[in-house]
Design a protein around this motif. Structure first.
Motif, mmCIF file in Angstrom:
data_model
loop_
_atom_site.group_PDB
_atom_site.id
_atom_site.type_symbol
_atom_site.label_atom_id
_atom_site.label_comp_id
_atom_site.label_asym_id
_atom_site.label_seq_id
_atom_site.Cartn_x
_atom_site.Cartn_y
_atom_site.Cartn_z
ATOM 1 N N SER A 127 0.813 -1.221 0.000
ATOM 2 C CA SER A 127 0.000 0.000 0.000
ATOM 3 C C SER A 127 0.843 1.267 0.000
ATOM 4 N N VAL A 128 2.151 1.125 -0.169
ATOM 5 C CA VAL A 128 3.081 2.258 -0.092
ATOM 6 C C VAL A 128 3.530 2.666 -1.492
ATOM 7 N N ASP A 129 3.560 3.966 -1.759
ATOM 8 C CA ASP A 129 4.035 4.505 -3.034
ATOM 9 C C ASP A 129 5.477 4.977 -2.860
ATOM 10 N N PHE A 130 6.422 4.120 -3.225
ATOM 11 C CA PHE A 130 7.835 4.432 -3.021
ATOM 12 C C PHE A 130 8.338 5.490 -4.001
ATOM 13 N N SER A 131 7.590 5.760 -5.072
ATOM 14 C CA SER A 131 8.034 6.752 -6.057
ATOM 15 C C SER A 131 8.055 8.158 -5.464
ATOM 16 N N GLN A 132 7.354 8.377 -4.360
ATOM 17 C CA GLN A 132 7.333 9.686 -3.712
ATOM 18 C C GLN A 132 8.355 9.783 -2.569
ATOM 19 N N MET A 133 9.234 8.798 -2.475
ATOM 20 C CA MET A 133 10.211 8.758 -1.388
ATOM 21 C C MET A 133 11.626 8.697 -1.947
ATOM 22 N N PHE A 175 11.794 7.284 8.253
ATOM 23 C CA PHE A 175 12.463 6.229 7.506
ATOM 24 C C PHE A 175 11.524 5.026 7.397
ATOM 25 N N ILE A 176 11.345 4.542 6.183
ATOM 26 C CA ILE A 176 10.455 3.413 5.923
ATOM 27 C C ILE A 176 11.341 2.180 5.811
ATOM 28 N N GLU A 177 11.245 1.283 6.783
ATOM 29 C CA GLU A 177 12.218 0.200 6.912
ATOM 30 C C GLU A 177 11.521 -1.155 7.036
ATOM 31 N N PRO A 178 12.134 -2.198 6.488
ATOM 32 C CA PRO A 178 11.492 -3.526 6.479
ATOM 33 C C PRO A 178 11.563 -4.220 7.826
ATOM 34 N N MET A 179 10.557 -5.031 8.101
ATOM 35 C CA MET A 179 10.549 -5.871 9.303
ATOM 36 C C MET A 179 11.327 -7.165 9.071
ATOM 37 N N GLY A 180 11.532 -7.518 7.804
ATOM 38 C CA GLY A 180 12.250 -8.748 7.490
ATOM 39 C C GLY A 180 12.101 -9.072 6.020
ATOM 40 N N LEU A 181 12.725 -10.168 5.600
ATOM 41 C CA LEU A 181 12.691 -10.569 4.201
ATOM 42 C C LEU A 181 11.419 -11.318 3.836
ATOM 43 N N ASN A 182 10.789 -11.948 4.811
ATOM 44 C CA ASN A 182 9.644 -12.815 4.529
ATOM 45 C C ASN A 182 8.336 -12.239 5.049
ATOM 46 N N THR A 183 8.228 -10.926 5.024
ATOM 47 C CA THR A 183 7.001 -10.252 5.426
ATOM 48 C C THR A 183 6.866 -8.966 4.630
ATOM 49 N N GLU A 184 5.627 -8.523 4.435
ATOM 50 C CA GLU A 184 5.375 -7.264 3.737
ATOM 51 C C GLU A 184 5.255 -6.091 4.703
ATOM 52 N N GLU A 185 5.444 -6.333 5.997
ATOM 53 C CA GLU A 185 5.319 -5.261 6.976
ATOM 54 C C GLU A 185 6.538 -4.345 6.959
#
Length: 344
Positions: A210-216, A296-306
Motif C-alpha cells: 500500500s506504499v508509493d515508493f516513487s514519492q520517497m 524512515f520506511i524500513e522492512p521488518m524482514g525478508l519474509n514479510t510485507e510489513e
C-alpha cells in the motif's frame, strides 16, 4: 501448591537483549543458569524496531562483542542492510546501524540459548524472588515451581508492571500483546527495591503493497558493509533497501488538533521517555519551528510485507494515527497493520 524444580547457581528473569547476554555470560563461566521468559517465542524480540546499533548504540554493540557477548554475532547472521551513520563527521562518531530480519534474529538468539552448555531456558512467569537473611535463595513461578538459586538477575525490560497506551485505551500488557509481569513488581517492592516508571514508544506498521515508493528517497546500504562482530570473517550482504520521506504541515496540524487526546500531554503517561527517541507528537510540540521531520520506511524482514515507520512513534489514538499516515508523501493510501503504542 509449590514444588522443588531443581537447584541452579543463577536465575535470569527475562530473555530480551539484556537477559540473553546475562544468561550466556553466566553459563559460559561454568555456572548452572536458568533463564526464564514469559513466552519462548519472544526471546530476543524487537518490538520497537528491528534494528541493531545506531548513534551511540553501535559503539555499545561493539563493546559487548569485545567482552564476549552475543548481540554482534547474532546481528551479522540476521541483519539485511548495513549503514555507517555520521560519515560526514569525524570517525569517533561513526555509528554502524543495521536492519535486522526480526524473526531471523529471534530464531538465532533462541537457538543460541538452547545450544549453550550449563543453560536451561524455561517458558514461565517468575512471580517471586525468595530471600533469607537478605540473600536470594530461590525464585518461584506462577505455577508454583521453585528454583533454588544463589543469585537472580532481573532483566524484565518493558514487561515489569507493563501497560500499553493507545489514545484513550490503556491495558496491562507487555510489548506486542504479550502478558505483563505484574506480581513480580509487587515482590520487588516488598523486598525494598526502588521502582520507577519509564516510557518508550513504538511506531505504526504498514503493508508494503500500500506504499508509493516513487514519492520517497531510496536509502541503500553501504557499498562494502562492515560487520558488527570482530569474529565475522565474511562481510555481510545488503539484501534490502530503506526509504526516506517527511512529515509536513498537514501532518503537524493533525497532531496539534488532537493533542487533547494525547496521553502524553493529558497526564495518562507517567513514565519518562528516552531523550534520543521522542514521539512524533513530542517533536512537533518541542520543535514547532521545524516544517518537517524525517521518517524512515524500513522492512521488518525478508519474509514479510510489513514495514515500520521509524521516527513516527506515537501514543495518539488509532484513528488519528491513520490521518497522520495518510498526510505523508508515499503513505497517503497506506494500510496500517499495527498501530503505534506507548509502553510503560
Amino acid at each position: 501448591m509449590h514444588y522443588d524444580a531443581g537447584q541452579f547457581d543463577i536465575a535470569v528473569i527475562g530473555a530480551g537483549h539484556a537477559g540473553i547476554e546475562a544468561a550466556l555470560a553466566s553459563a559460559r563461566m561454568g555456572l548452572r543458569t536458568v533463564c526464564f521468559t514469559i513466552n519462548l517465542d519472544a526471546v530476543g524480540n524487537m518490538p520497537c524496531n528491528p534494528a541493531i546499533g545506531g548513534t551511540g548504540k553501535g559503539h555499545l554493540v561493539r563493546e559487548i562483542d569485545a567482552l564476549g557477548g552475543e548481540m554482534a554475532r547474532a546481528a551479522d547472521k540476521a541483519c539485511i542492510q548495513y549503514r555507517m551513520l555520521n560519515r560526514g563527521k569525524g570517525p569517533a562518531v561513526w555509528s554502524l546501524r543495521a536492519q535486522a530480519d526480526r524473526r531471523r534474529y529471534q530464531e538465532v538468539m533462541k537457538h543460541t540459548l538452547e545450544l549453550q552448555d550449563n543453560l536451561w531456558v524455561k517458558q514461565a512467569e517468575v512471580t517471586e524472588v525468595l530471600t533469607k537473611n537478605g540473600a536470594v535463595r530461590a525464585v518461584r513461578t506462577v505455577t508454583g515451581a521453585t528454583y533454588a538459586v544463589k543469585a537472580a538477575v532481573v532483566a524484565t525490560g518493558t514487561y515489569l508492571g507493563g501497560r500499553t497506551i493507545v489514545g484513550e485505551v490503556t491495558r496491562s500488557s507487555g510489548p506486542d500483546g504479550m502478558a505483563a509481569a505484574l506480581p513480580l513488581t509487587q515482590c520487588l517492592v516488598g523486598l525494598g527495591l526502588s521502582i520507577r516508571r519509564f516510557k518508550t514508544g513504538t511506531p505504526p506498521r504498514v503493508n508494503r503493497r500500500s506504499v508509493d515508493f516513487s514519492q520517497m528517497e531510496i536509502q541503500p546500504g553501504d557499498d562494502v558493509p562492515v560487520p558488527f562482530s570482530f569474529t565475522t570473517e565474511t562481510p555481510p550482504d545488503n539484501q534490502a533497501v530503506c526509504y526516506l520521506t517527511y512529515t509536513n504541515e498537514a501532518t503537524h496540524k493533525v497532531i496539534r488538533d488532537n493533542l487533547h487526546r494525547s496521553p502524553l500531554f493529558s497526564g495518562v503517561i507517567e513514565g519518562v521517555g528516552p531523550r534520543y527517541c521522542p514521539s512524533i507528537e513530542d517533536k512537533v510540540v518541542r520543535f514547532s519551528e521545524k516544517p518537517r521531520h524525517q521518517l524512515f520506511i524500513e522492512p521488518m524482514g525478508l519474509n514479510t510485507e510489513e514495514l515500520y515507520i521509524q521516527g513516527f512513534s506515537s501514543s495518539l489514538p488509532e484513528d488519528v494515527q491513520i490521518q497522520m499516515l495518510h498526510s505523508v508523501p508515499g503513505l497517503r493510501r497506506s494500510v496500517m497493520t499495527r498501530p503505534a503504542y506507548a509502553i510503560e
